[in-house]
Design an enzyme around this catalytic site. Structure first.
Site, PDB file in Angstrom:
ATOM      1  N   ASP A   1      -1.118  16.569  -1.866  1.00  0.00           N
ATOM      2  CA  ASP A   1      -1.394  15.659  -2.974  1.00  0.00           C
ATOM      3  C   ASP A   1      -0.377  15.909  -4.082  1.00  0.00           C
ATOM      4  O   ASP A   1      -0.048  17.051  -4.412  1.00  0.00           O
ATOM      5  CB  ASP A   1      -2.823  15.882  -3.497  1.00  0.00           C
ATOM      6  CG  ASP A   1      -3.299  14.729  -4.365  1.00  0.00           C
ATOM      7  OD1 ASP A   1      -4.223  14.017  -3.941  1.00  0.00           O
ATOM      8  OD2 ASP A   1      -2.739  14.537  -5.472  1.00  0.00           O
TER       9      ASP A   1
ATOM     10  N   CYS B   1       0.847  -1.202   0.000  1.00  0.00           N
ATOM     11  CA  CYS B   1       0.000   0.000   0.000  1.00  0.00           C
ATOM     12  C   CYS B   1       0.879   1.247   0.000  1.00  0.00           C
ATOM     13  O   CYS B   1       1.685   1.439   0.928  1.00  0.00           O
ATOM     14  CB  CYS B   1      -0.925  -0.021   1.214  1.00  0.00           C
ATOM     15  SG  CYS B   1      -1.766   1.548   1.491  1.00  0.00           S
TER      16      CYS B   1
ATOM     17  N   HIS C   1      -6.438   3.127   0.580  1.00  0.00           N
ATOM     18  CA  HIS C   1      -6.103   3.400   1.990  1.00  0.00           C
ATOM     19  C   HIS C   1      -6.878   4.671   2.303  1.00  0.00           C
ATOM     20  O   HIS C   1      -6.688   5.696   1.617  1.00  0.00           O
ATOM     21  CB  HIS C   1      -4.584   3.595   2.126  1.00  0.00           C
ATOM     22  CG  HIS C   1      -4.100   3.879   3.521  1.00  0.00           C
ATOM     23  ND1 HIS C   1      -3.094   3.136   4.120  1.00  0.00           N
ATOM     24  CD2 HIS C   1      -4.439   4.837   4.422  1.00  0.00           C
ATOM     25  CE1 HIS C   1      -2.850   3.625   5.330  1.00  0.00           C
ATOM     26  NE2 HIS C   1      -3.651   4.656   5.539  1.00  0.00           N
TER      27      HIS C   1
ATOM     28  N   HIS D   1      -8.444   8.036   2.901  1.00  0.00           N
ATOM     29  CA  HIS D   1      -7.865   9.385   2.918  1.00  0.00           C
ATOM     30  C   HIS D   1      -8.970  10.394   2.687  1.00  0.00           C
ATOM     31  O   HIS D   1      -9.902  10.154   1.921  1.00  0.00           O
ATOM     32  CB  HIS D   1      -6.769   9.553   1.858  1.00  0.00           C
ATOM     33  CG  HIS D   1      -7.149   9.112   0.488  1.00  0.00           C
ATOM     34  ND1 HIS D   1      -7.198   7.777   0.114  1.00  0.00           N
ATOM     35  CD2 HIS D   1      -7.513   9.808  -0.613  1.00  0.00           C
ATOM     36  CE1 HIS D   1      -7.572   7.684  -1.146  1.00  0.00           C
ATOM     37  NE2 HIS D   1      -7.788   8.909  -1.613  1.00  0.00           N
TER      38      HIS D   1
ATOM     39  N   ASN E   1     -13.308   9.339  -1.315  1.00  0.00           N
ATOM     40  CA  ASN E   1     -13.881   8.543  -2.388  1.00  0.00           C
ATOM     41  C   ASN E   1     -13.901   7.073  -1.982  1.00  0.00           C
ATOM     42  O   ASN E   1     -12.944   6.575  -1.381  1.00  0.00           O
ATOM     43  CB  ASN E   1     -13.047   8.702  -3.663  1.00  0.00           C
ATOM     44  CG  ASN E   1     -13.110  10.114  -4.216  1.00  0.00           C
ATOM     45  OD1 ASN E   1     -14.170  10.727  -4.250  1.00  0.00           O
ATOM     46  ND2 ASN E   1     -11.973  10.647  -4.642  1.00  0.00           N
TER      47      ASN E   1
ATOM     48  N   CYS F   1       0.536   3.391   3.140  1.00  0.00           N
ATOM     49  CA  CYS F   1       1.210   2.776   4.298  1.00  0.00           C
ATOM     50  C   CYS F   1       2.706   3.074   4.218  1.00  0.00           C
ATOM     51  O   CYS F   1       3.344   3.359   5.239  1.00  0.00           O
ATOM     52  CB  CYS F   1       0.982   1.272   4.330  1.00  0.00           C
ATOM     53  SG  CYS F   1      -0.642   0.778   4.948  1.00  0.00           S
TER      54      CYS F   1
ATOM     55  N   HIS G   1      -9.537  14.126   1.210  1.00  0.00           N
ATOM     56  CA  HIS G   1      -8.973  15.225   0.437  1.00  0.00           C
ATOM     57  C   HIS G   1      -9.476  16.520   1.063  1.00  0.00           C
ATOM     58  O   HIS G   1     -10.688  16.718   1.179  1.00  0.00           O
ATOM     59  CB  HIS G   1      -9.486  15.196  -1.010  1.00  0.00           C
ATOM     60  CG  HIS G   1      -9.115  13.997  -1.805  1.00  0.00           C
ATOM     61  ND1 HIS G   1      -8.137  14.019  -2.781  1.00  0.00           N
ATOM     62  CD2 HIS G   1      -9.603  12.729  -1.804  1.00  0.00           C
ATOM     63  CE1 HIS G   1      -8.048  12.828  -3.355  1.00  0.00           C
ATOM     64  NE2 HIS G   1      -8.933  12.028  -2.774  1.00  0.00           N
TER      65      HIS G   1
ATOM     66  N   GLY H   1     -14.118   7.064  -8.224  1.00  0.00           N
ATOM     67  CA  GLY H   1     -12.758   7.312  -8.701  1.00  0.00           C
ATOM     68  C   GLY H   1     -11.680   7.046  -7.677  1.00  0.00           C
ATOM     69  O   GLY H   1     -10.570   7.580  -7.791  1.00  0.00           O
TER      70      GLY H   1
ATOM     71  N   HIS I   1      -3.778   0.951   8.445  1.00  0.00           N
ATOM     72  CA  HIS I   1      -4.381   0.683   7.142  1.00  0.00           C
ATOM     73  C   HIS I   1      -5.875   0.407   7.284  1.00  0.00           C
ATOM     74  O   HIS I   1      -6.288  -0.534   7.954  1.00  0.00           O
ATOM     75  CB  HIS I   1      -3.715  -0.515   6.445  1.00  0.00           C
ATOM     76  CG  HIS I   1      -4.275  -0.728   5.065  1.00  0.00           C
ATOM     77  ND1 HIS I   1      -3.832  -0.019   3.971  1.00  0.00           N
ATOM     78  CD2 HIS I   1      -5.283  -1.512   4.612  1.00  0.00           C
ATOM     79  CE1 HIS I   1      -4.529  -0.373   2.910  1.00  0.00           C
ATOM     80  NE2 HIS I   1      -5.418  -1.275   3.271  1.00  0.00           N
TER      81      HIS I   1
HETATM   82  P1  AMP Z   1      -8.365   8.900  -4.698  1.00  0.00           P
HETATM   83  O1  AMP Z   1      -8.468   8.976  -6.200  1.00  0.00           O
HETATM   84  O2  AMP Z   1      -9.518   9.518  -3.965  1.00  0.00           O
HETATM   85  O3  AMP Z   1      -8.071   7.498  -4.239  1.00  0.00           O
HETATM   86  O4  AMP Z   1      -7.129   9.825  -4.323  1.00  0.00           O
HETATM   87  C1  AMP Z   1      -5.813   9.387  -4.345  1.00  0.00           C
HETATM   88  C2  AMP Z   1      -4.955  10.618  -4.385  1.00  0.00           C
HETATM   89  O5  AMP Z   1      -3.638  10.264  -4.028  1.00  0.00           O
HETATM   90  C3  AMP Z   1      -4.873  11.272  -5.767  1.00  0.00           C
HETATM   91  O6  AMP Z   1      -5.374  12.606  -5.686  1.00  0.00           O
HETATM   92  C4  AMP Z   1      -3.388  11.221  -6.103  1.00  0.00           C
HETATM   93  O7  AMP Z   1      -2.933  12.366  -6.781  1.00  0.00           O
HETATM   94  C5  AMP Z   1      -2.763  11.089  -4.725  1.00  0.00           C
HETATM   95  N1  AMP Z   1      -1.460  10.445  -4.688  1.00  0.00           N
HETATM   96  C6  AMP Z   1      -1.099   9.271  -5.237  1.00  0.00           C
HETATM   97  N2  AMP Z   1       0.193   8.991  -4.954  1.00  0.00           N
HETATM   98  C7  AMP Z   1       0.649  10.006  -4.185  1.00  0.00           C
HETATM   99  C8  AMP Z   1       1.901  10.309  -3.572  1.00  0.00           C
HETATM  100  N3  AMP Z   1       2.962   9.481  -3.682  1.00  0.00           N
HETATM  101  N4  AMP Z   1       2.021  11.456  -2.870  1.00  0.00           N
HETATM  102  C9  AMP Z   1       0.968  12.306  -2.765  1.00  0.00           C
HETATM  103  N5  AMP Z   1      -0.252  12.061  -3.299  1.00  0.00           N
HETATM  104  C10 AMP Z   1      -0.406  10.939  -4.019  1.00  0.00           C
END
Ligand code: AMP
Length: 114
Positions: free
Chosen positions: A30, A4, A98, A100, A87, A7, A102, A93, A46
């Site tokens: 992000d 992950c 994991h 999160h 989401n 993680c 936004h 989308g 996780h």
């Molecule tokens: P979601 O589409 O809601 O699952 O959001 C995942 C978010 O993680 C997206 O907005 C990506 O741009 C962001 N993301 C993916 N990898 C990384 C990373 N290594 N560092 C910061 N953000 C990331």
């Protein structure tokens, strides 16, 4: 979880632009920002998505929301407004499995979201 990405970020194995860190949570910018302020707030533990939260996670969830409040205040978004979203699943989308939140702010936003 070993495969992950969040993680690995929480464990410091992958670098991130950290905004806030406590024993329980991490907040970082992000990598593909959709607003002038776009911060992800994650539990270090996780949890795949909001659908995997249990009643026993109530305290953790409150801490994640307190973290969001703190970051919003730091960026003065409490006055102007911000959006806090999570989401779940394909139609929303979700791309990282994991939990999160936004935190998006610094520009006007439309409703409904696309
Ligand atoms: P979601 O589409 O809601 O699952 O959001 C995942 C978010 O993680 C997206 O907005 C990506 O741009 C962001 N993301 C993916 N990898 C990384 C990373 N290594 N560092 C910061 N953000 C990331």
């Amino acid at each position: 979880m070993s495969d992950c990405i969040f993680c690995k970020i929480a464990a410091g194995q992958i670098p991130s632009d950290k905004i806030l860190e406590t024993d329980d949570l991490l907040a970082f910018r992000d990598i593909n920002p959709q607003a002038p302020v776009h911060v992800l707030i994650i539990p270090k533990k996780h949890i795949a998505s909001a659908m995997d939260l249990a009643a026993s996670d109530a305290g953790l969830l409150a801490k994640l929301l307190e973290g969001a409040q703190q970051i919003a205040r730091q960026h003065r978004l409490d006055a102007t407004g911000f959006r806090l979203v999570t989401n779940h699943g394909a139609q929303a989308g979700q791309s990282v499995f994991h939990l999160h939140f936004h935190l998006l702010g610094g520009r006007s936003m439309r409703w409904p979201p696309g």
